[in-house]
Scaffold this motif. Structure first.
Motif, mmCIF file in Angstrom:
data_model
loop_
_atom_site.group_PDB
_atom_site.id
_atom_site.type_symbol
_atom_site.label_atom_id
_atom_site.label_comp_id
_atom_site.label_asym_id
_atom_site.label_seq_id
_atom_site.Cartn_x
_atom_site.Cartn_y
_atom_site.Cartn_z
ATOM 1 N N ALA A 75 -11.842 4.877 -13.338
ATOM 2 C CA ALA A 75 -10.420 5.331 -13.715
ATOM 3 C C ALA A 75 -10.318 5.856 -14.960
ATOM 4 O O ALA A 75 -10.815 5.321 -16.060
ATOM 5 C CB ALA A 75 -9.784 4.233 -13.251
ATOM 6 N N HIS A 76 -9.429 7.021 -15.037
ATOM 7 C CA HIS A 76 -8.891 7.426 -16.364
ATOM 8 C C HIS A 76 -7.414 7.385 -16.426
ATOM 9 O O HIS A 76 -6.985 8.067 -15.394
ATOM 10 C CB HIS A 76 -9.595 9.018 -16.505
ATOM 11 C CG HIS A 76 -9.209 9.213 -17.817
ATOM 12 N ND1 HIS A 76 -9.587 10.592 -18.418
ATOM 13 C CD2 HIS A 76 -8.591 8.812 -19.039
ATOM 14 C CE1 HIS A 76 -9.236 11.106 -19.845
ATOM 15 N NE2 HIS A 76 -8.645 9.878 -20.087
ATOM 16 N N ALA A 111 -2.548 -0.805 -11.409
ATOM 17 C CA ALA A 111 -2.825 -0.594 -10.000
ATOM 18 C C ALA A 111 -4.066 0.317 -9.551
ATOM 19 O O ALA A 111 -5.004 -0.123 -8.837
ATOM 20 C CB ALA A 111 -1.880 -0.267 -9.234
ATOM 21 N N VAL A 112 -4.013 1.525 -10.322
ATOM 22 C CA VAL A 112 -4.910 2.472 -10.041
ATOM 23 C C VAL A 112 -6.410 1.855 -10.728
ATOM 24 O O VAL A 112 -7.252 2.200 -9.953
ATOM 25 C CB VAL A 112 -4.798 3.781 -10.552
ATOM 26 C CG1 VAL A 112 -6.060 4.960 -10.471
ATOM 27 C CG2 VAL A 112 -3.662 4.465 -9.654
ATOM 28 N N ALA A 113 -6.295 1.349 -12.073
ATOM 29 C CA ALA A 113 -7.541 1.039 -12.386
ATOM 30 C C ALA A 113 -7.971 -0.229 -11.680
ATOM 31 O O ALA A 113 -9.446 -0.110 -11.373
ATOM 32 C CB ALA A 113 -7.178 0.566 -13.835
ATOM 33 N N ARG A 114 -7.275 -0.946 -11.196
ATOM 34 C CA ARG A 114 -7.890 -2.224 -10.494
ATOM 35 C C ARG A 114 -8.388 -1.948 -9.242
ATOM 36 O O ARG A 114 -9.496 -2.045 -8.550
ATOM 37 C CB ARG A 114 -6.457 -3.268 -9.893
ATOM 38 C CG ARG A 114 -7.036 -4.219 -9.052
ATOM 39 C CD ARG A 114 -7.956 -5.206 -9.370
ATOM 40 N NE ARG A 114 -7.344 -6.050 -10.657
ATOM 41 C CZ ARG A 114 -6.638 -7.094 -10.236
ATOM 42 N NH1 ARG A 114 -6.459 -7.786 -9.288
ATOM 43 N NH2 ARG A 114 -6.289 -7.834 -11.546
ATOM 44 N N GLY A 132 -11.135 -2.322 -16.764
ATOM 45 C CA GLY A 132 -12.403 -1.186 -16.860
ATOM 46 C C GLY A 132 -11.911 0.187 -17.070
ATOM 47 O O GLY A 132 -12.860 1.089 -16.904
ATOM 48 N N ALA A 133 -10.775 0.392 -17.125
ATOM 49 C CA ALA A 133 -10.232 2.023 -17.015
ATOM 50 C C ALA A 133 -10.350 2.643 -18.488
ATOM 51 O O ALA A 133 -10.271 1.796 -19.707
ATOM 52 C CB ALA A 133 -8.922 2.237 -16.492
ATOM 53 N N ARG A 134 -10.963 3.865 -18.565
ATOM 54 C CA ARG A 134 -10.766 4.711 -19.761
ATOM 55 C C ARG A 134 -9.070 4.946 -20.046
ATOM 56 O O ARG A 134 -8.444 5.379 -19.081
ATOM 57 C CB ARG A 134 -11.221 5.999 -19.713
ATOM 58 C CG ARG A 134 -11.216 6.798 -20.838
ATOM 59 C CD ARG A 134 -11.846 8.133 -20.586
ATOM 60 N NE ARG A 134 -11.548 9.388 -21.828
ATOM 61 C CZ ARG A 134 -11.721 10.384 -21.599
ATOM 62 N NH1 ARG A 134 -12.516 10.950 -20.618
ATOM 63 N NH2 ARG A 134 -11.630 11.268 -22.760
#
Length: 362
Positions: A120-121, A108-111, A140-142
């Protein structure tokens, strides 16, 4: 508090006096914000008459969070609201939203970061299925694998967020870190507001019992805040449900203080948390009526039964049904039903917090 010896076989706690406790409600602006987001729509509230017959109550509804704004869990409600509030106080430019997760919150944080043009990591706790990790990376998050427990991942994320241009967007609180987890909890209020409107549209009575899966306790805090913050008629009983291998809320309620428990392996990966959010604890202590812990086998059976009734549910989402079954059945079931003040005409709401795609298991 009720801890009868006759109920000792079931991991159980109850405190019926919680129904008299009240608190300040979540801001009404939260739901307005969510309705403004692209792709927003209320998630379904599905009535399941077969479960009402089984549980010997009037009506059973499942708040189905398996398809929330394109994601298979409810967590984006908290992540989006918290990111909105956090970024409002930042200078223009790109920042990195940092978090730890055992599955759904990290995605959810990455989206949210991708939608807002940020980075986002995400630090992933051990035990999260590789498909869930891949889904976070696909946003697209690390992604960094961090330790064998959720608590270890939280520590790593907190350290990484000290870097310039980083913001910690964590859903658990500790002394000195309460503001962002508070925003995340506020974000979850939208699903309860939706459920209330949907029950009214269905001509149902307000809920007599709401069952909430618990990890660090933020969703349960949101449930308490909603139902104790806007009392309307007879308040519902609120039941928390955890894995037997990670029952930190149950153990904290039993001891009357927050405690950390050593977690084990569980299919309920999103609930595999050994420490409650410090922000959530006072709400759970004062506003939860009861707590129960369930096995993986009980959760898996509940997921299969929900699937047969047309509800996609992962192990965490199915925990709500497993918990209500445990509370109302077996030896002591009638006594626990009385502790919850659950009559034969009662309306029960189960929170299906994730779909089968959220945390898949081989």
């Amino acid at each position: 508090m009720t801890k009868s010896a006759s109920l000792a076989a079931l991991p159980w706690f109850s405190r019926p006096a919680a129904r008299a406790w009240t608190c300040v409600p979540a801001p009404v602006a939260v739901r307005s914000f969510h309705t403004s987001l692209p792709g927003y729509a209320p998630t379904p509230l599905v009535e399941l008459p077969d479960l009402a017959v089984e549980l010997r109550v009037g009506r059973v509804f499942v708040k189905d969070e398996s398809r929330r704004m394109g994601l298979p869990a409810f967590k984006v409600l908290g992540a989006s609201w918290a990111a909105h509030r956090a970024l409002a106080g930042c200078a223009r430019g790109t920042v990195t939203l940092v978090t730890a997760t055992d599955g759904n919150h990290g995605r959810a944080v990455a989206r949210t970061a991708r939608l807002l043009g940020q980075r986002a990591h995400v630090f992933v706790a051990g035990g999260v299925h590789p498909a869930a990790v891949a889904a976070i990376a696909a946003e697209g998050a690390r992604v960094t694998e961090a330790g064998t427990s959720y608590d270890a991942a939280v520590r790593r994320a907190s350290e990484a967020a000290a870097a310039p241009g980083a913001i910690l967007l964590q859903d658990t609180a500790w002394p000195g870190y309460e503001r962002v987890p508070g925003w995340i909890c506020e974000g979850y209020s939208t699903l309860f507001a939706e459920a209330g409107a949907q029950l009214a549209e269905a001509g149902a009575h307000p809920p007599a019992l709401v069952a909430v899966p618990v990890g660090v306790g933020s969703l349960a805090q949101a449930a308490v805040t909603h139902y104790r913050g806007r009392p309307n008629g007879t308040p519902p009983a609120l039941l928390s449900v955890e894995p037997v291998t990670a029952a930190c809320a149950l153990e904290s309620l039993r001891r009357g203080r927050p405690v950390t428990v050593e977690t084990g392996t569980t299919a309920m990966a999103g609930l595999n948390c050994g420490t409650l959010s410090g922000l959530a604890w006072p709400y759970l202590r004062d506003g939860l009526d009861a707590a129960v812990a369930v096995t993986d086998a009980a959760s898996a059976a509940a997921a299969r039964d929900l699937a047969a009734l047309g509800i996609s549910s992962g192990p965490c989402g199915a925990a709500a049904l497993a918990g209500v079954r445990a509370a109302l059945g077996g030896d002591g079931g009638e006594a626990r039903r009385a502790e919850l003040s659950l009559g034969r005409a009662a309306t029960v709401v189960l929170l299906n917090t994730e779909g089968a795609a959220a945390n898949p298991h081989a």
